[in-house]
Design a protein around this motif. Structure first.
Motif, PDB file in Angstrom:
ATOM      1  N   GLY A  30      37.519  55.306  43.398  1.00 16.94           N
ATOM      2  CA  GLY A  30      37.777  54.810  44.744  1.00 16.94           C
ATOM      3  C   GLY A  30      36.606  55.018  45.677  1.00 16.94           C
ATOM      4  N   ARG A  31      35.925  56.142  45.544  1.00 18.26           N
ATOM      5  CA  ARG A  31      34.773  56.401  46.415  1.00 18.26           C
ATOM      6  C   ARG A  31      33.583  55.509  46.062  1.00 18.26           C
ATOM      7  N   ILE A  32      33.445  55.161  44.792  1.00 14.77           N
ATOM      8  CA  ILE A  32      32.406  54.203  44.399  1.00 14.77           C
ATOM      9  C   ILE A  32      32.672  52.842  45.041  1.00 14.77           C
ATOM     10  N   ILE A  33      33.911  52.383  44.952  1.00 19.56           N
ATOM     11  CA  ILE A  33      34.264  51.089  45.540  1.00 19.56           C
ATOM     12  C   ILE A  33      34.100  51.126  47.055  1.00 19.56           C
ATOM     13  N   TYR A  57      44.730  48.470  26.973  1.00 23.49           N
ATOM     14  CA  TYR A  57      45.982  48.473  27.732  1.00 23.49           C
ATOM     15  C   TYR A  57      45.835  49.384  28.947  1.00 23.49           C
ATOM     16  N   ILE A  58      45.871  48.801  30.139  1.00 25.74           N
ATOM     17  CA  ILE A  58      45.769  49.589  31.367  1.00 25.74           C
ATOM     18  C   ILE A  58      46.840  49.185  32.380  1.00 25.74           C
ATOM     19  N   LEU A  59      47.915  48.577  31.896  1.00 27.11           N
ATOM     20  CA  LEU A  59      48.941  48.049  32.799  1.00 27.11           C
ATOM     21  C   LEU A  59      49.453  49.083  33.805  1.00 27.11           C
ATOM     22  N   PRO A  60      49.677  50.360  33.423  1.00 20.76           N
ATOM     23  CA  PRO A  60      50.244  51.301  34.394  1.00 20.76           C
ATOM     24  C   PRO A  60      49.369  51.563  35.612  1.00 20.76           C
ATOM     25  N   ILE A  61      48.061  51.376  35.489  1.00 19.11           N
ATOM     26  CA  ILE A  61      47.190  51.732  36.616  1.00 19.11           C
ATOM     27  C   ILE A  61      46.691  50.524  37.402  1.00 19.11           C
ATOM     28  N   ILE A  62      47.120  49.327  37.046  1.00 15.95           N
ATOM     29  CA  ILE A  62      46.659  48.153  37.788  1.00 15.95           C
ATOM     30  C   ILE A  62      47.026  48.241  39.266  1.00 15.95           C
ATOM     31  N   PRO A  63      48.242  48.682  39.629  1.00 14.40           N
ATOM     32  CA  PRO A  63      48.513  48.841  41.070  1.00 14.40           C
ATOM     33  C   PRO A  63      47.566  49.836  41.748  1.00 14.40           C
ATOM     34  N   ASP A  64      47.173  50.875  41.038  1.00 17.19           N
ATOM     35  CA  ASP A  64      46.225  51.843  41.596  1.00 17.19           C
ATOM     36  C   ASP A  64      44.859  51.205  41.815  1.00 17.19           C
ATOM     37  N   LEU A  65      44.427  50.376  40.865  1.00 18.95           N
ATOM     38  CA  LEU A  65      43.139  49.702  41.007  1.00 18.95           C
ATOM     39  C   LEU A  65      43.142  48.781  42.226  1.00 18.95           C
ATOM     40  N   ILE A  66      44.241  48.087  42.431  1.00 25.78           N
ATOM     41  CA  ILE A  66      44.362  47.239  43.616  1.00 25.78           C
ATOM     42  C   ILE A  66      44.291  48.096  44.881  1.00 25.78           C
ATOM     43  N   GLU A  67      44.973  49.218  44.854  1.00 26.40           N
ATOM     44  CA  GLU A  67      45.021  50.109  46.018  1.00 26.40           C
ATOM     45  C   GLU A  67      43.632  50.579  46.441  1.00 26.40           C
ATOM     46  N   ILE A  68      42.760  50.853  45.488  1.00 26.78           N
ATOM     47  CA  ILE A  68      41.441  51.387  45.830  1.00 26.78           C
ATOM     48  C   ILE A  68      40.384  50.289  45.990  1.00 26.78           C
ATOM     49  N   GLY A  69      40.798  49.024  45.926  1.00 27.96           N
ATOM     50  CA  GLY A  69      39.889  47.964  46.322  1.00 27.96           C
ATOM     51  C   GLY A  69      39.364  47.046  45.250  1.00 27.96           C
ATOM     52  N   VAL A  70      39.893  47.122  44.034  1.00 27.56           N
ATOM     53  CA  VAL A  70      39.461  46.195  42.984  1.00 27.56           C
ATOM     54  C   VAL A  70      39.952  44.788  43.310  1.00 27.56           C
ATOM     55  N   ASP A  71      39.062  43.815  43.174  1.00 31.83           N
ATOM     56  CA  ASP A  71      39.392  42.410  43.457  1.00 31.83           C
ATOM     57  C   ASP A  71      39.554  41.575  42.190  1.00 31.83           C
TER      58      ASP A  71
END
Length: 244
Positions: free
Chosen positions: A118-121, A140-154
C-alpha cells in the motif's frame, strides 16, 4: 540485513534518462509503462532465499521484518520516482498465489505484505495522482482482490484462468478493476488447437470484456512449446472479436 549493500534505486539520477524517454514517447501519442519489478515480498525472498524467507516469517519474524524494513523504503522511493518521470502505467509484480490457493494465509498477507504494498502504491499516486497502478500475481489470489482495490490497484494481471475464473472475477470486481491477460499459458496457448485459442479469446471478450476494462493477452510469457499457429490464431481472434 543492515550490512547488505543495497542498490541505490532510490536516487533520482537513475531516472533522468527515463524521463526523457517517456517525454519522447508521449510526443508520439503513446502511453508509457514503468515497472517496480518486484514489491517487498518478492524482493526479500530473492535476497534471502525462498524457503528461508518463508520460514523466517513464521519462526524468525524479527529477521524477516528487518529485511522488509530495509527493502521497503527503496521500493517506495522507486515508485515515486518512476511516477515523476511521467509514466502513465506503473506495474509491480509480487507472486503470492499458487495453483489453487495462496502461498500464505490471506490474514498473514494482510499483516505482513498489504501495508508495505500500500505504501508503494501511495508513493506513486502521490507523485502522479492519475498514474494507473497495475498489479501482477500469478495464481489464485481471489481472497485478497478486495484488499488490492482498497490500497489503490487499478489493473489486475494476469487473471490466470487455470487458477481463477476470469468471468467470475469480472462479475465481482469489474466495476472497480480492469483486467490484463486472461488467456491461459499453461493450457490453451501451448496445448490447444488454433480453434481452441480462437474460442477462448472470443469467450474472454464476451465475458471479461463486457463493458470494457479488458486488455487481453496471454497470462504470461509464451514459452517455446507454443505453436506459431496458436499465436497467429490469437492475433486474428483479437482482431475479429475485439471491437466494441
Amino acid at each position: 540485513a543492515a550490512e547488505y549493500p543495497y542498490p541505490d534505486i532510490d536516487q533520482p539520477y537513475r531516472y533522468q534518462d527515463a524521463a526523457q524517454q517517456v517525454a519522447s514517447f508521449h510526443a508520439e501519442g503513446l502511453a508509457v509503462r514503468g515497472e517496480v519489478d518486484f514489491a517487498v515480498f518478492d524482493t526479500c525472498w530473492q535476497l534471502r532465499g525462498y524457503q528461508e524467507f518463508m520460514v523466517d516469517l513464521k519462526v524468525n519474524l524479527p529477521l524477516a521484518e528487518a529485511l522488509m524494513d530495509h527493502v521497503e523504503p527503496l521500493l517506495v522511493a522507486q515508485a515515486g520516482l518512476w511516477a515523476q518521470t511521467g509514466v502513465d502505467i506503473l506495474l509491480v509484480g509480487e507472486d503470492v498465489g499458487m495453483q489453487d490457493r495462496m502461498i500464505m494465509r490471506p490474514d498473514d498477507w494482510r499483516r505482513w505484505i498489504k501495508p508495505r504494498l500500500g505504501r508503494i502504491i501511495a508513493a506513486a499516486k502521490a507523485a502522479r495522482p492519475d498514474v494507473i497502478f497495475a498489479y501482477h500475481s500469478d495464481g489464485y489470489i481471489l481472497p485478497i482482490i478486495p484488499d488490492l482495490i482498497e490500497i489503490g490497484v487499478d489493473v489486475l494481471n494476469p487473471v490466470q484462468p487455470e487458477c481463477m475464473d476470469p468471468a467470475e472475477v469480472k462479475r465481482q470486481f469489474g466495476d472497480r478493476l480492469a483486467f490484463w491477460g486472461t488467456i491461459g499459458t499453461q493450457t490453451t496457448m501451448p496445448f490447444g488447437t488454433p480453434l481452441d485459442v480462437r474460442e477462448e479469446v472470443r469467450l474472454r471478450i464476451e465475458t471479461v470484456g463486457q463493458g470494457g476494462g479488458l486488455l487481453i493477452g496471454p497470462s504470461h510469457t509464451l514459452e517455446p512449446e507454443v505453436p506459431w499457429e496458436n499465436i497467429v490464431a490469437f492475433v486474428q481472434a483479437v482482431r475479429e472479436f475485439g471491437g466494441y
